[in-house]
Structures are given as structure tokens and as C-alpha cells.
Enzyme design. Structure first.
Site, PDB file in Angstrom:
ATOM      1  N   LYS A 190     -12.927 -13.242 -11.306  1.00 24.87           N
ATOM      2  CA  LYS A 190     -13.988 -14.202 -11.658  1.00 24.87           C
ATOM      3  C   LYS A 190     -13.421 -15.420 -12.393  1.00 24.87           C
ATOM      4  CE  LYS A 190     -15.471 -12.239 -15.995  1.00 24.87           C
ATOM      5  NZ  LYS A 190     -15.977 -11.041 -16.548  1.00 24.87           N
ATOM      6  N   GLY A 191     -12.259 -15.283 -13.015  1.00 22.73           N
ATOM      7  CA  GLY A 191     -11.533 -16.447 -13.524  1.00 22.73           C
ATOM      8  C   GLY A 191     -12.108 -17.104 -14.753  1.00 22.73           C
TER       9      GLY A 191
END
Ligand code: B12
Length: 262
Positions: A136-137
Site C-alpha cells: 500500500k506504500g
């Protein structure tokens, strides 16, 4: 800032008025004496005349009242900033898109790039390393797990250095990414030096790339700490992925970026 101006002062209400805002805590119960103490400190720091624009008690005292006071102080400094003398760690490699990163790994390594991540010591702050690694970063960029050409293992919190060395060996890691958020008594610096020494002793020149990060690291300290690269606050996964390509494969932009997932 207009071109060609190398000397600047802080800006508050008007250009060059030197206004700064500073927050700190004193071990003094709230009240006029505490505010006077804050103004004395501000004056000694060169903020004159200073104003206490906010203060409130924090922490419980023996009798139930607050034992500490938190302050925000505002006022002008006379100091000048010489921009020509500023020294910072500049990024010496191009920022690649995820497709370019995967393309470079495929063309340069011919196998997946193996990344291990962990928080070491007693540090349980995993949000930073998760921001870099998890799919998801962070800040709109996907984490390293997004890359088809990377195999990422996130070992989580409170991993010991010997465990990390053993795992790096077993996984044949190309890069080991370590997060250190707690900096009390310089734990982040001690732990990083321990990490570097352990990898040097166990693997010598064949050690993986060592990358550390956390909000209070100075990126200029890598050599002094015995690691390859230090990332500070606000780092994005793309900066790290681009660095890994630069350091492990070479920084030339790949001719054919790999297609990205939809
Ligand atoms: C969330 C949090 C916690 C959570 C952690 C949950 C978790 N699973 O992570 C909990 C509640 C468990 C916690 C506990 C503690 N915490 Co805490 N916590 C925070 C808090 C509020 C946010 C940290 C965070 O998630 N930031 C968001 C991430 C995305 O930012 P980041 O970590 O900076 O990461 C970015 C960069 O630094 C970089 N980065 C980070 N790591 C890495 C690694 C690599 C390889 C790379 C490339 C980049 C990179 O990239 C990230 C994205 O940009 C901070 C205060 C704050 N506002 O920062 C305090 C803070 C970090 N905590 C603090 C403290 C003191 C503690 C405790 C000791 C409190 C206590 N007395 O129990 C314990 C320690 C527990 C332990 N054993 O570690 C202090 C640390 C002070 C210091 N200088 O050492 C802080 C600063 C609060 C404060 N002002 O006092 N905490």
C-alpha cells in the site's frame, strides 16, 4: 527567493524580519515563573524580544499538579543564513518509475532482487518500514512489495542483529533495510553501528547493501555509521527503489521499462 541571493533571514510578517517560532518543555510547573524562565531561555538563544504565545502544564507532579510546562515562543533572531555554505546530501541518482525499476532489475540482475526489512533493537515502531515495504506504500507511491522483480521479506519489530544476519545469509539478501525511530540515548546510532559491524564480521565484502532509515537520522552520516545509505523523514518508496537499482545494478535508465500492473 530571487535568484542570486545567498544570504537570507527568517520570514514572519514581513520579508527579513527574522521571526522564528520555537517549542520546548521546561521541568517547571506552569505559571508566571515558568513563563519567565521560557523568556530567559529564548533570550539566551538570541530570540529577542520573545513572546510566549502558548504554554500549558504537562505531566503529573507529586501533588497532582503538572510538573512540566510546554511552551511555544515567538520572536525575531538577528542571525543570517548563508545559503552558499549549506551542505546537504544530494540525491545522486535518477528517480525511476516502478516500471523502470522492474525493467532495470530484469535486464541487469536476471533474477528477483531480494530485500529484507526490519526494526532492530527494542524499537517497535514499524510504521516507517511498512511505509517503504508494504504494497500500500506511502505518499501515493506503492511500496517495494509492489515490484514483480523484488522479493521482499518484512521481519517486523524488535529483530536482533544476529537474527537479521542469519536471515540475510539464508535468503541471500541483496539489500537489508533497517528502521530506527527511537533515538533516546542515541540508540539509533548505536544499533546501526552494531548492525554494520555484525555484517562486516559475518560476511565481509560479500555483505548485502545496508540501508537504514528513520525520522531523526542525518542522511550525511552513512559512512560514519558503516552503512551504504541513510534515509530520513518523509522518504518515499520510489526513492528507495531507485537507490537500490542505482547501488546494485547501475543507474542508467532502462531502455524498456517493464509494464506496470493495472
Ligand atoms: C505510532 C507511534 C508509536 C506506536 C508504534 C506503533 C507501530 N506499530 O509502529 C506505539 C504506541 C507502539 C509507540 C510506542 C512507543 N513510542 Co512512539 N511514536 C509513535 C508516533 C506517534 C508516530 C510514529 C510513526 O508511525 N510515524 C509515521 C511514519 C510513516 O514515519 P517514520 O517512522 O518517520 O518513517 C518515515 C521515514 O522516517 C522513513 N523511514 C523510517 N524507517 C525507515 C527505514 C528505511 C530502511 C527507510 C529507507 C526509510 C525509513 O520513511 C518513512 C516514510 O517516509 C511518534 C511521534 C511522531 N509523531 O512521529 C512516536 C515516537 C516515535 N514514540 C516515541 C516513544 C518515546 C515511544 C515509547 C518509548 C513510549 C513509551 N514510553 O512506551 C514506545 C516505544 C516502544 C518501542 N519498544 O519501540 C518517541 C520517540 C522519542 C525518541 N526521540 O526516541 C516519539 C517521537 C514520540 C515523542 N515525541 O516522544 N509509538
Amino acid at each position: 527567493m530571487p535568484d542570486g541571493i545567498d544570504v537570507v533571514r527568517p520570514y514572519g510578517d514581513t520579508t527579513g524580519d527574522g521571526m522564528v517560532q520555537l517549542s520546548f518543555t521546561l521541568p517547571v510547573p506552569p505559571g508566571p515563573r515558568a513563563e519567565g524562565a521560557a523568556l530567559q531561555l529564548a533570550g539566551k538563544m538570541g530570540i529577542a524580544p520573545a513572546m510566549v504565545v502558548h504554554s500549558h502544564g504537562i505531566g503529573g507532579g507529586g501533588g497532582g499538579g503538572a510538573a512540566f510546562t510546554f511552551f511555544v515562543v515567538y520572536g525575531p533572531v538577528r542571525h543570517l543564513v548563508d545559503l552558499a555554505a549549506v551542505q546537504v546530501e544530494e540525491r545522486a541518482y535518477p528517480l525511476l518509475s516502478p516500471g523502470e525499476v522492474d525493467g532495470a532489475i530484469r535486464a541487469g540482475l536476471h533474477r528477483q532482487l531480494v530485500v529484507l526489512g526490519a526494526c532492530i533493537g527494542t524499537d517497535a515502531h514499524t510504521v516507517g518500514i511498512d511505509a517503504i515495504l508494504n504494497i500500500k506504500g506511502f505518499a501515493g507511491e506503492k511500496g517495494l512489495e509492489y515490484h514483480r522483480e523484488m522479493r521482499v521479506a518484512n521481519l517486523g519489530a524488535q529483530v536482533t542483529v544476529p537474527e537479521l544476519v542469519a536471515r540475510a545469509r539464508a535468503e541471500r539478501a541483496d539489500a537489508v533495510l533497517v528502521s530506527q525511530v527511537v533515538t533516546q540515548r542515541d540508540a539509533h546510532l548505536r544499533n546501526t553501528r552494531e548492525l554494520a559491524a555484525a555484517f562486516r564480521e559475518a560476511m565481509g565484502e560479500a555483505r548485502p547493501l545496508l540501508v537504514v532509515g528513520g525520522p531523526r537520522f542525518d542522511p550525511a552520516m552513512a559512512a560514519e555509521l558503516g552503512v551504504d545509505r541513510v534515509f530520513g523523514r518523509g522518504t518515499t518508496p520510489g526513492e528507495v527503489a531507485s537507490y537500490l537499482v542505482h547501488a546494485l545494478i547501475g543507474s542508467r535508465r532502462p531502455d524498456t521499462p517493464a509494464p506496470e500492473d493495472p
